[in-house]
Design an enzyme around this catalytic site. Structure first.
Site, PDB file in Angstrom:
ATOM      1  N   GLU A 186       0.825  -1.207   0.000  1.00 29.86           N
ATOM      2  CA  GLU A 186       0.000   0.000   0.000  1.00 29.86           C
ATOM      3  C   GLU A 186       0.863   1.262   0.000  1.00 29.86           C
ATOM      4  OE1 GLU A 186      -4.219  -1.244   1.962  1.00 29.86           O
ATOM      5  OE2 GLU A 186      -2.663  -0.653   3.408  1.00 29.86           O
ATOM      6  N   CYS A 205       3.465   8.585   0.724  1.00 30.72           N
ATOM      7  CA  CYS A 205       4.058   7.651   1.680  1.00 30.72           C
ATOM      8  C   CYS A 205       4.188   6.305   0.983  1.00 30.72           C
ATOM      9  CB  CYS A 205       3.166   7.540   2.925  1.00 30.72           C
ATOM     10  SG  CYS A 205       3.753   6.355   4.151  1.00 30.72           S
ATOM     11  N   CYS A 255       6.545  -6.708   7.405  1.00 33.32           N
ATOM     12  CA  CYS A 255       7.647  -6.186   8.215  1.00 33.32           C
ATOM     13  C   CYS A 255       7.954  -7.193   9.319  1.00 33.32           C
ATOM     14  CB  CYS A 255       7.247  -4.844   8.834  1.00 33.32           C
ATOM     15  SG  CYS A 255       8.574  -4.047   9.790  1.00 33.32           S
ATOM     16  N   CYS A 275       6.541  -4.338  15.847  1.00 31.96           N
ATOM     17  CA  CYS A 275       6.015  -3.280  16.718  1.00 31.96           C
ATOM     18  C   CYS A 275       4.554  -3.559  17.050  1.00 31.96           C
ATOM     19  CB  CYS A 275       6.159  -1.920  16.033  1.00 31.96           C
ATOM     20  SG  CYS A 275       7.876  -1.491  15.666  1.00 31.96           S
ATOM     21  N   CYS A 308       1.500  -1.556  15.424  1.00 34.82           N
ATOM     22  CA  CYS A 308       1.480  -1.381  13.965  1.00 34.82           C
ATOM     23  C   CYS A 308       0.752  -2.541  13.290  1.00 34.82           C
ATOM     24  CB  CYS A 308       2.911  -1.274  13.446  1.00 34.82           C
ATOM     25  SG  CYS A 308       3.021  -1.030  11.652  1.00 34.82           S
ATOM     26  N   GLY A 333       6.885  -1.815   6.066  1.00 38.02           N
ATOM     27  CA  GLY A 333       8.268  -2.263   6.093  1.00 38.02           C
ATOM     28  C   GLY A 333       9.217  -1.350   6.845  1.00 38.02           C
ATOM     29  N   GLU A 334      10.399  -1.868   7.132  1.00 42.86           N
ATOM     30  CA  GLU A 334      11.493  -1.144   7.767  1.00 42.86           C
ATOM     31  C   GLU A 334      12.533  -0.827   6.694  1.00 42.86           C
ATOM     32  OE1 GLU A 334      14.465   0.598   9.323  1.00 42.86           O
ATOM     33  OE2 GLU A 334      12.741   0.301  10.643  1.00 42.86           O
ATOM     34  N   SER A 360      12.179   6.613   7.452  1.00 38.44           N
ATOM     35  CA  SER A 360      11.886   6.362   8.865  1.00 38.44           C
ATOM     36  C   SER A 360      12.383   4.978   9.270  1.00 38.44           C
ATOM     37  CB  SER A 360      10.373   6.458   9.111  1.00 38.44           C
ATOM     38  OG  SER A 360      10.063   6.146  10.451  1.00 38.44           O
ATOM     39  N   SER A 380      11.851   6.239  14.858  1.00 42.97           N
ATOM     40  CA  SER A 380      10.602   5.884  15.525  1.00 42.97           C
ATOM     41  C   SER A 380      10.923   5.429  16.949  1.00 42.97           C
ATOM     42  CB  SER A 380       9.902   4.766  14.737  1.00 42.97           C
ATOM     43  OG  SER A 380       8.606   4.542  15.216  1.00 42.97           O
ATOM     44  N   LEU A 381      10.926   6.377  17.884  1.00 45.13           N
ATOM     45  CA  LEU A 381      11.367   6.108  19.257  1.00 45.13           C
ATOM     46  C   LEU A 381      10.220   5.586  20.126  1.00 45.13           C
ATOM     47  CD1 LEU A 381      13.954   6.325  20.991  1.00 45.13           C
ATOM     48  CD2 LEU A 381      13.132   8.568  21.739  1.00 45.13           C
ATOM     49  N   ASN A 382       9.167   6.360  20.255  1.00 43.09           N
ATOM     50  CA  ASN A 382       7.902   5.911  20.853  1.00 43.09           C
ATOM     51  C   ASN A 382       7.932   5.570  22.333  1.00 43.09           C
ATOM     52  OD1 ASN A 382       6.931   6.056  18.168  1.00 43.09           O
ATOM     53  ND2 ASN A 382       7.667   3.985  17.802  1.00 43.09           N
ATOM     54  N   ASN A 406      -3.273   5.838  16.033  1.00 44.62           N
ATOM     55  CA  ASN A 406      -4.414   5.637  15.142  1.00 44.62           C
ATOM     56  C   ASN A 406      -4.950   4.229  15.363  1.00 44.62           C
ATOM     57  OD1 ASN A 406      -4.253   8.199  13.611  1.00 44.62           O
ATOM     58  ND2 ASN A 406      -2.263   7.395  12.988  1.00 44.62           N
TER      59      ASN A 406
END
Length: 367
Positions: free
Chosen positions: A98, A111, A118, A122, A125, A165-166, A197, A219-221, A295
């Site tokens: 996507e 994007c 992936c 996470c 996600c 994906g990463e 990212s 992407s720390l979070n 989200n």
């Protein structure tokens, strides 16, 4: 026994300028053919060498036998209430990815995905739920831009590799795709308008910084290892000390900063204490912070934080000279926002969503 026919042709869309030039020379062609071919396939959008009229007949026939020009098939196109569009692409092996088109005032962002699925795992996600199926080729990354641009009116100005994906888990293909995106014979997009990212593959962060000067987002979070390890398994391999040390060593150009992405999960990492802890952890890191309220998506155990929690968090960071912005979520109604992408036709979208198959809007209306 059934014989499997293998396609041994070289996809020229996989090759940035230097690699394409070297390939062509090895085939007996002149080096100046490389920019000619790149202009045809990336700027004029042709699909065969027979259409490249400034190449000799001999060159066209030779390249047609040895090479191919790949495309992606759009399987589904969805329109959000806020103007965001999500595209589901079918790859040559029937896997799907996507991409999300995000129009805004003064710029248009796409994007793009870099993997099918992936393996980073996470917890918040949706992509992570399917695991890693395979890496994308450079052609499959840049073809997302080519195909979406054909379908929209406004010119795409910015690229963010924040889809499925990463990116740093597919670093060689990503670097080749970036070369193509930036090439004056292809898309000619400035490095300042491309952002990659990563969840924090510390060794590859430094490798990436030595190879490219596009924007990098981390992407720390979380503000501590306990919370981060519970929501991002990769933290058990590269903890926050190692990750943030890589950030401190990252080769930034003058007036450039890293972006720290912080997905805010209600009751998990969104308190004032977490904000205070985060400010301390980011000491010495040249960065700005993007706060991303979670989200929600079907099956997720996490909740979106309250607006008050987001405001208090942001205000504290800004009061401590840590620039913090709240990212506006786009396309939430069609599962196109951060953390909501997945390799499947969207049967989970809102019943008020416009679904455009083959550019025909279905009978479902948007209110």
């Amino acid at each position: 026994m059934t014989q499997v026919q293998l396609n041994l042709k070289t996809d020229v869309k996989n090759l940035p300028y230097e690699k394409l030039k070297n390939y062509l020379v090895a085939q007996g062609e002149k080096p100046f053919r490389a920019p000619q071919i790149m202009k045809w396939i990336f700027q004029k959008g042709v699909g065969s060498f027979s259409e490249m009229t400034d190449l000799s007949q001999k060159s066209r026939e030779s390249l047609e036998k040895q090479c191919e020009v790949s495309f992606l098939k759009i399987s589904q196109r969805q329109l959000s209430l806020d103007g965001t569009q999500k595209f589901l692409f079918e790859l040559s092996d029937k896997n799907t990815i996507e991409s999300v088109y995000i129009p805004d005032v003064g710029r248009v962002t796409l994007c793009v995905s870099t993997q099918v699925g992936c393996r980073m795992g996470c917890k918040f996600c949706l992509t992570a739920q399917q695991g890693l199926i395979r890496n994308l080729k450079p052609s499959e990354i840049v073809n997302q831009l080519l195909e979406v641009q054909k379908k929209v009116e406004r010119k795409i100005t910015n690229i963010v590799m924040m889809g499925m994906g990463e990116p740093l888990d597919n670093i060689e293909a990503v670097l080749d795709a970036i070369d193509i995106l930036r090439s004056k014979w292809a898309f000619n997009i400035s490095g300042r308008k491309i952002t990659v990212s990563t969840v924090g593959l510390a060794p590859k962060i430094l490798q990436f910084g030595k190879s490219s000067d596009v924007n990098l987002a981390i992407s720390l979070n979380a503000s501590n290892d306990h919370v981060r390890s519970s929501i991002m398994p990769m933290n058990k391999k590269y903890d926050m000390d190692e990750l943030l040390e890589a950030c401190k060593q990252y080769p930034l150009k003058p007036n450039r900063r890293l972006t720290i992405e912080y997905v805010m999960l209600g009751g998990v990492n969104d308190s004032l204490e977490h904000a205070k802890e985060l400010v301390q952890r980011l000491q010495g890191v040249k960065c700005k912070v993007n706060l991303i309220p979670f989200n929600e998506h079907p099956g997720s155990a996490f909740k979106r934080p309250t607006d008050d929690a987001v405001s208090i968090f942001q205000e504290y960071l800004n009061s401590q000279d840590t620039t913090a912005m709240v990212r506006k979520s786009r396309g939430r109604d069609i599962l196109a926002a951060c953390g909501q992408l997945c390799s499947a036709p969207s049967s989970l979208t809102s019943p008020t969503t416009n679904v455009m198959n083959n550019d025909v809007v279905s009978g479902v209306s948007v209110h």
